[in-house]
Motif scaffolding. Structure first.
Motif, PDB file in Angstrom:
ATOM      1  N   SER A  62      21.753  19.332  -3.277  1.00  8.73           N
ATOM      2  CA  SER A  62      21.544  20.721  -3.778  1.00  8.73           C
ATOM      3  C   SER A  62      23.126  20.813  -4.348  1.00  8.73           C
ATOM      4  O   SER A  62      24.139  20.481  -4.200  1.00  8.73           O
ATOM      5  CB  SER A  62      21.510  21.823  -2.718  1.00  8.73           C
ATOM      6  N   SER A  63      23.486  21.861  -5.123  1.00  9.68           N
ATOM      7  CA  SER A  63      24.487  22.272  -5.773  1.00  9.68           C
ATOM      8  C   SER A  63      25.144  23.107  -4.738  1.00  9.68           C
ATOM      9  O   SER A  63      26.419  22.961  -4.701  1.00  9.68           O
ATOM     10  CB  SER A  63      24.074  23.718  -6.775  1.00  9.68           C
ATOM     11  N   LEU A 155      28.519  28.417  -7.386  1.00 12.56           N
ATOM     12  CA  LEU A 155      27.020  28.376  -7.073  1.00 12.56           C
ATOM     13  C   LEU A 155      26.022  28.965  -8.145  1.00 12.56           C
ATOM     14  O   LEU A 155      25.100  28.351  -8.626  1.00 12.56           O
ATOM     15  CB  LEU A 155      26.678  28.673  -5.666  1.00 12.56           C
ATOM     16  N   TRP A 156      26.305  30.140  -8.785  1.00 14.38           N
ATOM     17  CA  TRP A 156      25.468  30.861  -9.463  1.00 14.38           C
ATOM     18  C   TRP A 156      25.571  30.071 -10.721  1.00 14.38           C
ATOM     19  O   TRP A 156      24.557  29.867 -11.567  1.00 14.38           O
ATOM     20  CB  TRP A 156      26.081  32.374  -9.568  1.00 14.38           C
ATOM     21  N   SER A 159      23.601  27.003 -11.050  1.00 13.36           N
ATOM     22  CA  SER A 159      22.152  27.040 -10.828  1.00 13.36           C
ATOM     23  C   SER A 159      21.453  27.046 -12.169  1.00 13.36           C
ATOM     24  O   SER A 159      20.382  26.782 -12.178  1.00 13.36           O
ATOM     25  CB  SER A 159      21.763  28.272 -10.039  1.00 13.36           C
TER      26      SER A 159
END
Length: 174
Positions: A62-63, A155-156, A159
């Protein structure tokens, strides 16, 4: 009173379970013989034996896990001891709390930023890859409070959502 129970309902599941257990034992016996004879190449390539750990990294990370790994650099145990100095050496852990092996000077270590606990990088990386965001020992968050906003922004951005909404225009009244 109760419901009458026939013997056929009791006998069939026991027979089925016994048969399945026998087949499982027979399959393990064949696998062991193939391994003993050096013919384990006859086992299907996609088959993973249950008692053997999976090798290699998971298929997708995952990121958040990638960002946490980036935030927690890998150092050798010797580098960590040298950076803390000999006066703080008794405070340092001498073994990994995940695998319980003692640290060697050449071992790759990740040291947590908040709690300062140390783990072998391979041990804590598996923990991180399962989207755990806290220390395995004390459950303190990996990301310190002062870095949380920057972490959330990265993180944003990772995504891909900002690209999707970049051409967002306010809704106008019709």
């Amino acid at each position: 009173m109760g419901f009458p129970a026939g013997y056929s309902e009791v006998l069939l599941p026991k027979l089925l379970i016994t048969t399945l257990s026998f087949l499982g034992f027979f399959g393990n016996l064949i696998l062991s013989l193939l391994r003993l004879l050096g013919l384990s190449s006859f086992i299907e390539p996609g088959f993973h034996e249950p008692d053997q750990p999976e090798s290699g990294p998971p298929q997708s990370i995952s990121s958040a896990a990638a960002l946490i790994r980036e935030m927690l650099p890998v150092l050798t145990y010797a580098e960590i001891i040298a950076s803390t100095g000999p006066e703080n050496e008794p405070d340092q852990a001498e073994s990994c709390a995940v695998c319980f092996y003692e640290f060697e000077e050449e071992d790759e270590i990740r040291q947590m930023r908040n709690c300062r606990h140390m783990f072998h990088s391979c041990c804590v990386d598996r923990w991180i890859d399962h989207d755990r965001k806290t220390c395995p020992l004390c459950r303190m968050p990996f990301v310190p409070e002062e870095l949380q906003e920057d972490f959330n922004e990265k993180l944003w951005a990772a995504s891909g959502i900002p690209d999707f909404y970049s051409e967002y225009s306010p809704i106008t009244n019709f």
